[in-house]
Design a protein around this motif. Sequence first.
Motif, mmCIF file in Angstrom:
data_model
loop_
_atom_site.group_PDB
_atom_site.id
_atom_site.type_symbol
_atom_site.label_atom_id
_atom_site.label_comp_id
_atom_site.label_asym_id
_atom_site.label_seq_id
_atom_site.Cartn_x
_atom_site.Cartn_y
_atom_site.Cartn_z
ATOM 1 N N PRO A 193 69.941 69.986 106.127
ATOM 2 C CA PRO A 193 68.877 69.258 105.421
ATOM 3 C C PRO A 193 69.373 67.915 104.896
ATOM 4 C CG PRO A 193 69.114 71.512 104.614
ATOM 5 C CD PRO A 193 70.319 71.217 105.430
ATOM 6 N N PRO A 194 68.477 66.961 104.653
ATOM 7 C CA PRO A 194 68.883 65.686 104.057
ATOM 8 C C PRO A 194 69.434 65.879 102.651
ATOM 9 C CG PRO A 194 66.488 65.847 104.234
ATOM 10 C CD PRO A 194 67.050 66.998 104.979
ATOM 11 N N VAL A 195 70.096 64.865 102.153
ATOM 12 C CA VAL A 195 70.832 64.956 100.889
ATOM 13 C C VAL A 195 69.931 65.369 99.727
ATOM 14 C CG1 VAL A 195 72.172 63.659 99.196
ATOM 15 C CG2 VAL A 195 72.538 63.268 101.636
ATOM 16 N N ALA A 196 68.772 64.754 99.614
ATOM 17 C CA ALA A 196 67.878 65.068 98.491
ATOM 18 C C ALA A 196 67.439 66.526 98.531
ATOM 19 C CB ALA A 196 66.657 64.145 98.521
ATOM 20 N N MET A 197 67.223 67.062 99.727
ATOM 21 C CA MET A 197 66.807 68.446 99.843
ATOM 22 C C MET A 197 67.970 69.394 99.521
ATOM 23 S SD MET A 197 64.768 70.236 102.966
ATOM 24 C CE MET A 197 63.767 68.775 103.105
ATOM 25 N N GLN A 198 69.175 68.999 99.871
ATOM 26 C CA GLN A 198 70.348 69.805 99.522
ATOM 27 C C GLN A 198 70.471 69.929 98.004
ATOM 28 O OE1 GLN A 198 74.029 68.729 101.516
ATOM 29 N NE2 GLN A 198 72.886 68.013 103.302
ATOM 30 N N ALA A 199 70.180 68.845 97.300
ATOM 31 C CA ALA A 199 70.236 68.888 95.835
ATOM 32 C C ALA A 199 69.201 69.866 95.285
ATOM 33 C CB ALA A 199 69.999 67.490 95.269
ATOM 34 N N ALA A 200 68.012 69.885 95.894
ATOM 35 C CA ALA A 200 66.966 70.814 95.448
ATOM 36 C C ALA A 200 67.390 72.257 95.695
ATOM 37 C CB ALA A 200 65.658 70.510 96.168
ATOM 38 N N LEU A 201 67.959 72.517 96.858
ATOM 39 C CA LEU A 201 68.407 73.871 97.169
ATOM 40 C C LEU A 201 69.535 74.308 96.243
ATOM 41 C CD1 LEU A 201 68.330 73.657 101.068
ATOM 42 C CD2 LEU A 201 66.748 74.909 99.595
ATOM 43 N N SER A 202 70.403 73.376 95.889
ATOM 44 C CA SER A 202 71.492 73.694 94.955
ATOM 45 C C SER A 202 70.935 74.088 93.592
ATOM 46 C CB SER A 202 72.420 72.481 94.820
ATOM 47 O OG SER A 202 73.437 72.724 93.873
ATOM 48 N N ALA A 203 69.866 73.409 93.158
ATOM 49 C CA ALA A 203 69.259 73.735 91.861
ATOM 50 C C ALA A 203 68.632 75.121 91.874
ATOM 51 C CB ALA A 203 68.208 72.685 91.501
ATOM 52 N N LEU A 204 68.249 75.609 93.051
ATOM 53 C CA LEU A 204 67.617 76.926 93.156
ATOM 54 C C LEU A 204 68.625 78.062 93.252
ATOM 55 C CD1 LEU A 204 64.733 76.114 95.670
ATOM 56 C CD2 LEU A 204 64.507 76.605 93.240
ATOM 57 N N SER A 205 69.860 77.753 93.585
ATOM 58 C CA SER A 205 70.860 78.799 93.794
ATOM 59 C C SER A 205 71.213 79.513 92.494
ATOM 60 C CB SER A 205 72.130 78.188 94.400
ATOM 61 O OG SER A 205 73.146 79.156 94.498
ATOM 62 N N LEU A 236 61.548 72.195 89.129
ATOM 63 C CA LEU A 236 61.317 70.903 89.772
ATOM 64 C C LEU A 236 61.703 70.959 91.244
ATOM 65 C CD1 LEU A 236 60.590 67.910 89.691
ATOM 66 C CD2 LEU A 236 62.913 67.423 88.889
ATOM 67 N N ALA A 237 62.788 71.667 91.566
ATOM 68 C CA ALA A 237 63.227 71.787 92.957
ATOM 69 C C ALA A 237 62.168 72.475 93.801
ATOM 70 C CB ALA A 237 64.544 72.564 93.018
ATOM 71 N N LEU A 238 61.538 73.514 93.258
ATOM 72 C CA LEU A 238 60.459 74.181 93.986
ATOM 73 C C LEU A 238 59.304 73.220 94.256
ATOM 74 C CD1 LEU A 238 60.382 77.616 92.111
ATOM 75 C CD2 LEU A 238 60.936 77.279 94.528
ATOM 76 N N ALA A 239 58.964 72.401 93.256
ATOM 77 C CA ALA A 239 57.876 71.432 93.425
ATOM 78 C C ALA A 239 58.238 70.381 94.475
ATOM 79 C CB ALA A 239 57.555 70.767 92.092
ATOM 80 N N VAL A 240 59.477 69.920 94.461
ATOM 81 C CA VAL A 240 59.932 68.916 95.432
ATOM 82 C C VAL A 240 59.827 69.460 96.854
ATOM 83 C CG1 VAL A 240 61.981 67.709 96.279
ATOM 84 C CG2 VAL A 240 61.424 67.647 93.847
ATOM 85 N N LEU A 241 60.281 70.696 97.056
ATOM 86 C CA LEU A 241 60.201 71.307 98.383
ATOM 87 C C LEU A 241 58.747 71.534 98.800
ATOM 88 C CD1 LEU A 241 63.139 73.843 98.043
ATOM 89 C CD2 LEU A 241 63.067 71.838 99.533
ATOM 90 N N ASP A 242 57.908 71.878 97.837
ATOM 91 C CA ASP A 242 56.489 72.079 98.132
ATOM 92 C C ASP A 242 55.855 70.782 98.623
ATOM 93 O OD1 ASP A 242 54.004 73.243 98.338
ATOM 94 O OD2 ASP A 242 53.584 73.202 96.192
ATOM 95 N N VAL A 243 56.142 69.670 97.940
ATOM 96 C CA VAL A 243 55.574 68.381 98.346
ATOM 97 C C VAL A 243 56.098 67.974 99.721
ATOM 98 C CG1 VAL A 243 55.453 65.919 97.803
ATOM 99 C CG2 VAL A 243 55.184 67.597 95.984
ATOM 100 N N ALA A 244 57.376 68.226 99.977
ATOM 101 C CA ALA A 244 57.949 67.861 101.277
ATOM 102 C C ALA A 244 57.298 68.641 102.407
ATOM 103 C CB ALA A 244 59.455 68.101 101.268
ATOM 104 N N THR A 245 57.117 69.953 102.227
ATOM 105 C CA THR A 245 56.475 70.751 103.276
ATOM 106 C C THR A 245 55.009 70.356 103.424
ATOM 107 O OG1 THR A 245 55.973 72.525 101.685
ATOM 108 C CG2 THR A 245 58.024 72.719 102.945
ATOM 109 N N ALA A 246 54.350 70.058 102.307
ATOM 110 C CA ALA A 246 52.940 69.670 102.351
ATOM 111 C C ALA A 246 52.764 68.331 103.069
ATOM 112 C CB ALA A 246 52.374 69.582 100.936
ATOM 113 N N THR A 247 53.653 67.384 102.797
ATOM 114 C CA THR A 247 53.580 66.079 103.458
ATOM 115 C C THR A 247 53.765 66.235 104.964
ATOM 116 O OG1 THR A 247 54.508 65.022 101.485
ATOM 117 C CG2 THR A 247 54.577 63.765 103.534
ATOM 118 N N ALA A 248 54.739 67.073 105.342
ATOM 119 C CA ALA A 248 54.988 67.305 106.768
ATOM 120 C C ALA A 248 53.787 67.985 107.427
ATOM 121 C CB ALA A 248 56.241 68.157 106.932
ATOM 122 N N GLY A 249 53.212 68.962 106.746
ATOM 123 C CA GLY A 249 52.057 69.657 107.303
ATOM 124 C C GLY A 249 50.879 68.733 107.504
ATOM 125 N N TRP A 250 50.619 67.884 106.503
ATOM 126 C CA TRP A 250 49.504 66.935 106.627
ATOM 127 C C TRP A 250 49.776 65.923 107.730
ATOM 128 C CZ3 TRP A 250 49.497 61.556 105.495
ATOM 129 C CH2 TRP A 250 48.242 60.951 105.587
#
Length: 897
Positions: free
Chosen positions: A410-422, A578-592
């Motif tokens: 995953p890109p760097v910003a997404m890695q940071a989000a996943l790290s926050a969820l661990s 916040l990490a969950l919200a960031v991932l949600d927006v990323a998947t939503a943007t891709a889906g749209w």
Amino acid sequence: MTYPADPASLAARTFPTSAGGTPMMAQFLELRAEAPRDALLFYRMGDFYELFFDDAVRASEALDIALTKRGEHQGEKVPMCGVPVHNARVYLSRLIKAGFKVAVGEQVEDPVEARKRGAKSVVKRAITRVITPGTLTEDDWLEARAANRIAAIVQIPTGEAALAWADVSDGEFACMTVNVENLDAELAALNPSEVLCKDDVAKQAAELAPHAVITTRAGAKFDAGAGERRLKQRFAVQSLDGFGVFSHAELSVLGAMLDYLELSQAGAPARLRPPSSQLSGAVMVIDPAARTSLEIERTLHGARKGSLIDAIDRTLTAPGARLLAARLARPSMALAEIHDRLDAAQFFVEHRALREAACVQLKAAGDPVRCLSRLLLDRGGPRDLAQLARALREGERLISVFAQSPLVRPPVAMQAALSALSLVDKPELAALVQDIEQALAEAPPISSRDGGFVAPGWLAALDETRSLADESRRIVAGLQAAYAEQSGVSGLKVKHNNVLGYFIEVGARNANALMADDTFTHRQTMASTVRFSTVKLRELEAKIAQAGERALAMELEIFEGFRTRVGAQDGIIRQAALALAVLDVATATAGWAEETGAARPLMDDSLVFDVQSGRHPVVERALERSGESRFTPNACTLDASGEVAARLTLVTGPNMAGKSTFLRQNALMAILAQAGFYVPAKSARIGLVDRLFSRVGAADDLSRGRSTFMAEMIETAAILNQAGPRALVILDEIGRGTATFDGLSIAWAAVEHLHGINQCRSLFSTHYHELTRLVDELDAAGNVSLKAREWENDLIFLHEVQPGPADRSYGVEVAKRAGLPKVAVARAQDILDRLENDGAPAAALADLPLFSASGVESAPGPSLVDERLKAIDPDRLTPREALDALYALKALSQEDG
């Protein structure tokens, strides 16, 4: 009907003193004096919240409930009304939506304890909370997919102005120094429910935030020194340097915000994230007129449906929806941040299977940050605990989804989000999640006071206490059998209610058998039954009550323990949410993007705006839903430097051809791109836009005494005075609201000013075809027009943008399509022909005959087809005759033609 609150009259109210009042009334008036004057006081009396005096008058009108007068105080009847406690939230919600604030005066003492002080002692009460539009946390009072902010504004004597905002429901807390001229745009972006200001600027604040409740505070509350001390005390730090550098104005407004929030929590500290200071120029400034006309968050009618956010929002969680809305409301000016967001969206566009697997986990994540805020503010319950643990567990499962694709990075910003969820590197949080999962029952209640939320096996002492209650139920069954045998009444039952406790109930005809036995004590006679008690039942009642109280006390202690542990992990939990919200927006943007064929924009710091085959996302979606023709894409290229393309483009063409849609869609491209979204186009290169201005559509402002033309001129003036080289300006038919020559002159001057002085990227639509000649005189201007064709005396709009100006506006043709009477259309065409042939309007109209009766076409009479139809009786026709009649009618219609 709910009447809106009147802030001015609320703040000016007075109430009587407590002199000469009953103890209860004296207590009410003491609380009334403590509560904010502009708030209604809900005074708890048993199972009701009562309101008195002016509070009662206003509440009865707002809620449409009965207003009564009972008793007297200082010789006057006391107005009063009330609402039941069990249904109070419904009434509170209606009051808050109407703009009221409500102080809640709760009983803080058991009535039993009050009676120990004397028979006439009043139960102690205190204001436990002041509910205001900007300080809500309850789910049923909030819109799940929208933020609920409170803002504060101040301008200190040096002229420096600052804005602070907070969302009590999710802990957001930030501020910024702002130019006074940009204050309305910044407030419009935040869309606060409530705005705090000094009491001498309430009128200005109401103009800046017309949809917010204005709360005035004394000037001393905005002292910068006091604000700094309050911030240090609240966040337990010796210095604020760790949070950033704050100006005096920012400290002033942050301190005032904290002070007010503590007031609303009855002295309890506000549970917010540490404050952050946002740099001026960090986001695109969108002026309020542009925000309204572009319908970013709401349509012109105030609905979410039909807005930009409605068209693109594919988020699965409420926090994701709020983050998406925040990004759209305040698009970024930081290229690195924009690229991070686009990288995350592109990752999920390219890895569809991974996106779909991640969405499964996101759907179950809920709204952890609002659960957290309620728990920290002591407004949450066991259900919030359970939802919080579930969200954190879903975060862990999200990580496992990515772990199943080890070759995908995953890109760097997404890695940071996943790290926050661990949870692997957060042992205390992991233990907390596990303990909550084990400790809580499967479907815990909303309120901890309801009890029964701790699962069996979590605490042995609690299980033992609960077993006493179970044993007592068995004892009750045994006593019932024994008493039935002793009395000889087989239908005897042992029952329970909240008034009598445990009691024996028999039919009236069997009552004498128990009356004659000293074991039974008569308690109550009903219409068909008689109730009794015994010493053993009273002892059992006490035993069960004590066991229940002990069990509830244990459960409350367990809940408080979890609440304390959650508070200790506050910051880490917020990062995970916040990490969950960031991932949600990323998947939503891709889906749209995948759904609509949107493209990733190329973002840079140039002054170029180049969109190929662009589409308006809202209009395109509306056409798809209606099943009408497909949206016609169009290109738009601008360059403020004038090197790659024109910096100002004049747009001409007929009404209804799509000029306004073309203007709006390009403004939306800039917003979407800088918010980090794909854009509905084949390709796009967009240099950063620092300010977006829009004057599209006509509307007056009667509340400020402004005509449509005056409102247009004020907004145009703001654009010409404030737009710089990085701005994007869209103007639609400037000058149309006055005399032709006046309007043309104003439009001409505006075009020259935008091109030569503002030197910004601009789209300028007009029906003044004289303006198109300016392109020959200005070095960086161009013409485009919307295609239209005449076909068999009808006008067909192609909605295609082509180079060059339009040859005419087709106004008369559009009027014809709108349904103007034929005679009026013919008259209009006659006048137009005369004007176009003779040139000067005054001379052309001097000898034009008046509209006369001779020129009026008489209404056409019935045709042969009409007469033949009138003569037919369909009920008497055979199938063969009906077919013959149909052929005859067709032949007649051809003859009429």
